[in-house]
Design a protein around this motif. Structure first.
Motif, short mmCIF file in Angstrom:
data_model
loop_
_atom_site.label_atom_id
_atom_site.label_comp_id
_atom_site.label_asym_id
_atom_site.label_seq_id
_atom_site.Cartn_x
_atom_site.Cartn_y
_atom_site.Cartn_z
N ILE A 62 -5.07 7.22 5.06
CA ILE A 62 -5.51 5.83 5.00
C ILE A 62 -6.19 5.61 6.73
O ILE A 62 -5.76 6.22 7.47
CB ILE A 62 -4.32 4.85 5.35
CG1 ILE A 62 -3.53 4.93 3.79
CG2 ILE A 62 -4.47 3.39 5.50
CD1 ILE A 62 -2.22 4.13 3.74
N THR A 63 -7.34 5.03 6.27
CA THR A 63 -8.13 4.80 7.89
C THR A 63 -8.09 3.48 8.18
O THR A 63 -8.37 3.33 9.39
CB THR A 63 -9.40 5.21 7.29
OG1 THR A 63 -9.97 4.20 6.21
CG2 THR A 63 -10.02 6.58 6.99
N HIS A 64 -7.67 2.46 7.64
CA HIS A 64 -7.44 0.98 7.97
C HIS A 64 -6.27 1.11 8.66
O HIS A 64 -4.99 1.13 8.34
CB HIS A 64 -7.34 -0.08 6.84
CG HIS A 64 -7.40 -1.27 7.50
ND1 HIS A 64 -6.32 -2.09 7.49
CD2 HIS A 64 -8.40 -2.27 7.49
CE1 HIS A 64 -6.63 -3.27 7.70
NE2 HIS A 64 -7.83 -3.41 7.98
N SER A 65 -6.35 1.03 10.23
CA SER A 65 -5.32 0.96 11.07
C SER A 65 -3.95 0.26 10.82
O SER A 65 -2.89 0.62 11.06
CB SER A 65 -5.74 0.83 12.59
OG SER A 65 -6.19 -0.66 12.86
N HIS A 66 -4.50 -1.00 10.46
CA HIS A 66 -3.02 -2.00 10.25
C HIS A 66 -2.26 -1.65 9.25
O HIS A 66 -1.14 -1.39 9.23
CB HIS A 66 -3.51 -3.44 10.39
CG HIS A 66 -2.31 -4.38 10.05
ND1 HIS A 66 -1.26 -4.83 10.91
CD2 HIS A 66 -2.01 -4.96 8.90
CE1 HIS A 66 -0.52 -5.68 10.45
NE2 HIS A 66 -1.00 -6.10 9.27
N LEU B 187 -5.91 2.79 1.56
CA LEU B 187 -5.44 1.28 1.48
C LEU B 187 -6.02 0.51 2.48
O LEU B 187 -6.47 0.97 3.60
CB LEU B 187 -3.82 1.35 1.34
CG LEU B 187 -3.42 1.93 0.44
CD1 LEU B 187 -1.57 1.66 0.47
CD2 LEU B 187 -3.54 1.77 -1.17
N GLY B 188 -6.26 -0.95 2.21
CA GLY B 188 -6.82 -2.04 3.17
C GLY B 188 -7.57 -2.77 2.49
O GLY B 188 -7.92 -2.67 1.28
N PRO B 189 -7.94 -3.94 3.25
CA PRO B 189 -8.55 -4.84 2.73
C PRO B 189 -9.93 -4.50 1.84
O PRO B 189 -10.63 -3.57 2.53
CB PRO B 189 -8.89 -6.04 3.61
CG PRO B 189 -7.88 -5.78 4.64
CD PRO B 189 -7.61 -4.31 4.53
#
Length: 242
Positions: free
Chosen positions: A192-196, A93-95
């Motif tokens: 998930i790799t997107h930190s936020h 997930l992430g933008p």
């Protein structure tokens, strides 16, 4: 279960989460179970724990040759496949960003194409069974897309559409059931790799009240219904999930 030979269920992504809980639940009711996953040590430990009637088969749902070998090994060692549970999946997930192209490709390859390829490989065994079942694990994201989950949702919407078409093509000999869980206490956020996004989602999953065992019980119930009844689709969430 009937007085005939125990049914044989194949579960992909069987090394953790829903994939681990489901063979446990089915084995407890008399099924023979084949655990398919890439983490050989993990599925072997689970199979050893379950004992007679449980088989660990290393396989990668993105590799047709490994699936073909798994189907042959299963047939040779414990019998024809009666039930296929397409559970293997990852969640990135992430933008939306070109930087996550590899993550997007992995989700499509595992979540969607992996389920399709696995079903292709096992279809002959399922249609030869006196009453086969396919259970596809989707997600609430297969109904509702949100900011940050676009490609993940696309894979799950794909599973939903393919499942309904497959259901119509295979009836009445093979039942197809779609399971769409909400937040379940699994290791999915680890991908998930997107930190936020990972921080936010991990917190949500850490508070999840629905367990993999809850979903496994629903799957076992669905499969236990008499053949004249097909449960086509089940959407389920934690009671407090929006």
């Amino acid at each position: 279960m009937s007085s005939q030979s125990p049914r044989v269920a194949v579960i992909t992504g069987a090394s953790s989460g829903i994939g681990e809980a489901t063979p446990r639940a089915l084995h407890a009711t008399g099924y023979r179970v084949a655990l398919l996953a890439r983490r050989t040590d993990r599925i072997q430990a689970i199979a050893n724990e379950l004992g007679t009637g449980a088989l660990a088969i290393p396989a990668d749902v993105t590799d047709r040759d490994s699936l073909t070998a798994a189907a042959q090994q299963l047939h040779d060692e414990i019998g024809n496949t009666d039930v296929l549970i397409n559970n293997a999946g990852v969640m990135h997930l992430g933008p939306f960003s070109p930087d996550q192209r590899d993550d997007y490709r992995q989700m499509i390859d595992i979540n969607l194409l992996g389920a399709i390829t696995t079903t292709e490989v096992f279809l002959d065994q399922l249609t030869a069974s006196p009453g086969g079942d396919i259970v596809n694990i989707s997600s609430v994201a297969g109904r509702t897309a949100r900011a940050g989950n676009g490609v993940y949702a696309a894979t799950k919407w794909g599973i939903n559409g393919w499942s309904e078409s497959l259901r119509q093509e295979l009836l009445p000999d093979v039942r197809v059931t779609l399971i769409e869980p909400g937040v379940v206490a699994t290791e999915l956020p680890n991908h998930i790799t997107h930190s936020h996004t990972k921080t936010a989602i991990t917190d949500l999953y850490d508070k999840a009240t629905v367990t993999p065992e809850d979903i496994a019980e629903v799957i076992a119930f669905t499969l236990s219904r008499p053949r004249h009844l097909a449960i086509n689709e089940i959407l389920l969430r934690p009671a407090d999930q929006i």
